[in-house]
Design a protein around this motif. Structure first.
Motif, PDB file in Angstrom:
ATOM      1  N   ASP A  11       0.792  -1.231   0.000  1.00  0.00           N
ATOM      2  CA  ASP A  11       0.000   0.000   0.000  1.00  0.00           C
ATOM      3  C   ASP A  11       0.824   1.281   0.000  1.00  0.00           C
ATOM      4  O   ASP A  11       0.302   2.352  -0.278  1.00  0.00           O
ATOM      5  N   VAL A  12       2.121   1.203   0.317  1.00  0.00           N
ATOM      6  CA  VAL A  12       2.938   2.408   0.417  1.00  0.00           C
ATOM      7  C   VAL A  12       3.332   2.899  -0.977  1.00  0.00           C
ATOM      8  O   VAL A  12       3.680   2.109  -1.850  1.00  0.00           O
ATOM      9  N   GLN A  13       3.222   4.197  -1.183  1.00  0.00           N
ATOM     10  CA  GLN A  13       3.574   4.788  -2.471  1.00  0.00           C
ATOM     11  C   GLN A  13       5.076   5.059  -2.544  1.00  0.00           C
ATOM     12  O   GLN A  13       5.733   5.229  -1.523  1.00  0.00           O
ATOM     13  N   PRO A  14       5.620   5.127  -3.755  1.00  0.00           N
ATOM     14  CA  PRO A  14       7.048   5.422  -3.904  1.00  0.00           C
ATOM     15  C   PRO A  14       7.365   6.847  -3.465  1.00  0.00           C
ATOM     16  O   PRO A  14       6.498   7.726  -3.500  1.00  0.00           O
ATOM     17  N   SER A  15       8.616   7.066  -3.076  1.00  0.00           N
ATOM     18  CA  SER A  15       9.030   8.386  -2.561  1.00  0.00           C
ATOM     19  C   SER A  15       9.090   9.456  -3.638  1.00  0.00           C
ATOM     20  O   SER A  15       9.135  10.640  -3.320  1.00  0.00           O
ATOM     21  N   GLY A  16       9.089   9.080  -4.897  1.00  0.00           N
ATOM     22  CA  GLY A  16       9.114  10.057  -5.976  1.00  0.00           C
ATOM     23  C   GLY A  16       9.488   9.410  -7.292  1.00  0.00           C
ATOM     24  O   GLY A  16       9.666   8.197  -7.371  1.00  0.00           O
ATOM     25  N   PRO A  17       9.663  10.215  -8.341  1.00  0.00           N
ATOM     26  CA  PRO A  17       9.950   9.680  -9.664  1.00  0.00           C
ATOM     27  C   PRO A  17      11.414   9.302  -9.893  1.00  0.00           C
ATOM     28  O   PRO A  17      11.741   8.659 -10.879  1.00  0.00           O
ATOM     29  N   GLY A  18      12.305   9.710  -8.977  1.00  0.00           N
ATOM     30  CA  GLY A  18      13.727   9.424  -9.138  1.00  0.00           C
ATOM     31  C   GLY A  18      14.362   9.080  -7.815  1.00  0.00           C
ATOM     32  O   GLY A  18      13.699   9.058  -6.772  1.00  0.00           O
ATOM     33  N   CYS A  38       9.027   0.553   2.453  1.00  0.00           N
ATOM     34  CA  CYS A  38       8.689   1.951   2.757  1.00  0.00           C
ATOM     35  C   CYS A  38       8.524   2.840   1.535  1.00  0.00           C
ATOM     36  O   CYS A  38       8.159   4.009   1.675  1.00  0.00           O
ATOM     37  N   GLY A  39       8.804   2.329   0.343  1.00  0.00           N
ATOM     38  CA  GLY A  39       8.620   3.107  -0.872  1.00  0.00           C
ATOM     39  C   GLY A  39       9.816   3.950  -1.296  1.00  0.00           C
ATOM     40  O   GLY A  39       9.770   4.605  -2.329  1.00  0.00           O
ATOM     41  N   HIS A  40      10.898   3.932  -0.527  1.00  0.00           N
ATOM     42  CA  HIS A  40      12.085   4.710  -0.883  1.00  0.00           C
ATOM     43  C   HIS A  40      12.556   4.324  -2.285  1.00  0.00           C
ATOM     44  O   HIS A  40      12.705   3.153  -2.587  1.00  0.00           O
ATOM     45  N   VAL A  41      12.764   5.314  -3.150  1.00  0.00           N
ATOM     46  CA  VAL A  41      13.313   5.063  -4.479  1.00  0.00           C
ATOM     47  C   VAL A  41      14.785   5.452  -4.447  1.00  0.00           C
ATOM     48  O   VAL A  41      15.137   6.571  -4.078  1.00  0.00           O
ATOM     49  N   GLY A  42      15.636   4.490  -4.811  1.00  0.00           N
ATOM     50  CA  GLY A  42      17.074   4.709  -4.828  1.00  0.00           C
ATOM     51  C   GLY A  42      17.680   4.201  -6.124  1.00  0.00           C
ATOM     52  O   GLY A  42      17.060   3.426  -6.857  1.00  0.00           O
ATOM     53  N   CYS A  43      18.897   4.640  -6.398  1.00  0.00           N
ATOM     54  CA  CYS A  43      19.582   4.231  -7.626  1.00  0.00           C
ATOM     55  C   CYS A  43      20.249   2.871  -7.448  1.00  0.00           C
ATOM     56  O   CYS A  43      20.650   2.493  -6.349  1.00  0.00           O
ATOM     57  N   CYS A  44      20.361   2.151  -8.558  1.00  0.00           N
ATOM     58  CA  CYS A  44      20.899   0.783  -8.564  1.00  0.00           C
ATOM     59  C   CYS A  44      22.404   0.753  -8.334  1.00  0.00           C
ATOM     60  O   CYS A  44      23.067   1.790  -8.305  1.00  0.00           O
ATOM     61  N   ASP A  45      22.938  -0.446  -8.214  1.00  0.00           N
ATOM     62  CA  ASP A  45      24.364  -0.613  -7.957  1.00  0.00           C
ATOM     63  C   ASP A  45      25.247  -0.259  -9.147  1.00  0.00           C
ATOM     64  O   ASP A  45      26.449  -0.075  -8.982  1.00  0.00           O
ATOM     65  N   PRO A  91       2.533   4.920  -8.445  1.00  0.00           N
ATOM     66  CA  PRO A  91       3.047   4.390  -9.692  1.00  0.00           C
ATOM     67  C   PRO A  91       4.076   3.297  -9.439  1.00  0.00           C
ATOM     68  O   PRO A  91       4.760   3.297  -8.431  1.00  0.00           O
ATOM     69  N   THR A  92       4.185   2.371 -10.383  1.00  0.00           N
ATOM     70  CA  THR A  92       5.097   1.243 -10.226  1.00  0.00           C
ATOM     71  C   THR A  92       6.368   1.405 -11.047  1.00  0.00           C
ATOM     72  O   THR A  92       7.189   0.488 -11.095  1.00  0.00           O
ATOM     73  N   GLU A  93       6.534   2.556 -11.675  1.00  0.00           N
ATOM     74  CA  GLU A  93       7.720   2.825 -12.478  1.00  0.00           C
ATOM     75  C   GLU A  93       7.932   4.326 -12.590  1.00  0.00           C
ATOM     76  O   GLU A  93       7.002   5.100 -12.364  1.00  0.00           O
ATOM     77  N   HIS A  94       9.151   4.697 -12.929  1.00  0.00           N
ATOM     78  CA  HIS A  94       9.412   6.123 -13.133  1.00  0.00           C
ATOM     79  C   HIS A  94       8.673   6.597 -14.382  1.00  0.00           C
ATOM     80  O   HIS A  94       8.249   5.778 -15.202  1.00  0.00           O
ATOM     81  N   PRO A  95       8.499   7.921 -14.549  1.00  0.00           N
ATOM     82  CA  PRO A  95       7.788   8.417 -15.729  1.00  0.00           C
ATOM     83  C   PRO A  95       8.424   7.918 -17.031  1.00  0.00           C
ATOM     84  O   PRO A  95       9.659   7.855 -17.142  1.00  0.00           O
ATOM     85  N   ALA A  96       7.596   7.581 -17.992  1.00  0.00           N
ATOM     86  CA  ALA A  96       8.079   7.024 -19.254  1.00  0.00           C
ATOM     87  C   ALA A  96       8.989   7.983 -20.015  1.00  0.00           C
ATOM     88  O   ALA A  96       9.872   7.543 -20.752  1.00  0.00           O
ATOM     89  N   ASP A  97       8.814   9.284 -19.808  1.00  0.00           N
ATOM     90  CA  ASP A  97       9.652  10.248 -20.527  1.00  0.00           C
ATOM     91  C   ASP A  97      10.970  10.547 -19.818  1.00  0.00           C
ATOM     92  O   ASP A  97      11.785  11.325 -20.290  1.00  0.00           O
ATOM     93  N   GLN A  98      11.210   9.902 -18.684  1.00  0.00           N
ATOM     94  CA  GLN A  98      12.465  10.080 -17.950  1.00  0.00           C
ATOM     95  C   GLN A  98      13.543   9.215 -18.607  1.00  0.00           C
ATOM     96  O   GLN A  98      13.341   8.028 -18.802  1.00  0.00           O
ATOM     97  N   THR A  99      14.662   9.803 -18.925  1.00  0.00           N
ATOM     98  CA  THR A  99      15.718   9.078 -19.626  1.00  0.00           C
ATOM     99  C   THR A  99      16.430   8.070 -18.725  1.00  0.00           C
ATOM    100  O   THR A  99      16.394   8.177 -17.507  1.00  0.00           O
ATOM    101  N   VAL A 100      17.072   7.109 -19.375  1.00  0.00           N
ATOM    102  CA  VAL A 100      17.917   6.130 -18.692  1.00  0.00           C
ATOM    103  C   VAL A 100      19.263   6.161 -19.399  1.00  0.00           C
ATOM    104  O   VAL A 100      19.332   5.846 -20.581  1.00  0.00           O
ATOM    105  N   PRO A 101      20.340   6.588 -18.744  1.00  0.00           N
ATOM    106  CA  PRO A 101      20.343   7.110 -17.385  1.00  0.00           C
ATOM    107  C   PRO A 101      19.628   8.460 -17.313  1.00  0.00           C
ATOM    108  O   PRO A 101      19.343   9.083 -18.321  1.00  0.00           O
ATOM    109  N   GLY A 102      19.380   8.888 -16.098  1.00  0.00           N
ATOM    110  CA  GLY A 102      18.628  10.115 -15.925  1.00  0.00           C
ATOM    111  C   GLY A 102      18.978  10.823 -14.632  1.00  0.00           C
ATOM    112  O   GLY A 102      19.763  10.308 -13.838  1.00  0.00           O
ATOM    113  N   PRO A 103      18.402  11.951 -14.428  1.00  0.00           N
ATOM    114  CA  PRO A 103      17.628  12.703 -15.407  1.00  0.00           C
ATOM    115  C   PRO A 103      18.543  13.346 -16.460  1.00  0.00           C
ATOM    116  O   PRO A 103      19.692  13.667 -16.193  1.00  0.00           O
TER     117      PRO A 103
END
Length: 117
Positions: A11-18, A38-45, A91-103
């Motif tokens: 039920d917890v929402q993500p902390s943000g889009p990035g 807890c929904g924390h969004v962090g960058c990968c290894d 949301p279950t993913e970052h915004p589709a228009d956000q680049t990878v890598p990003g921002p």
């Protein structure tokens, strides 16, 4: 440590889009991971700062889900296993228009020389 399944709060929402820490520091990331507890969004290894792993180490929340479009796998840092799990709150993913890598505006031209492999 608690049962990994008990660490999933659908039920917890993500902390943000990035990545929460990269957003605060002006950093950038390769891929994003969302803490299932807890929904924390962090960058990968692969990312320079590896904030998702740092979050796991500082909190003990060992289950993350990919926060990339089209990916729904979970990873258990405790066992080192990948798995499928329940649907998490949107949301279950970052915004589709956000680049990878990003921002896009913070990714250096030589980003591929700065990542962890």
């Amino acid at each position: 440590m608690s049962d990994p399944v008990e660490q999933i709060n659908a039920d917890v929402q993500p902390s943000g889009p990035g990545c929460q820490e990269c957003e605060q520091s002006g950093g950038w990331w390769v891929h994003l991971r969302r803490c299932a507890a807890c929904g924390h969004v962090g960058c990968c290894d692969t990312s320079p700062s590896q904030h998702a792993t740092a979050h796991v180490e500082s909190t003990g929340h060992q289950i993350v889900q990919s926060y990339e479009p089209g990916e729904d796998w979970f990873y258990d840092y405790g066992s080192g296993d990948f798995a499928l799990g329940p649907n998490l709150a949107a949301p279950t993913e970052h915004p589709a228009d956000q680049t990878v890598p990003g921002p896009r505006d913070r990714v250096p031209a030589n980003w591929d020389q700065l990542i962890h492999r």
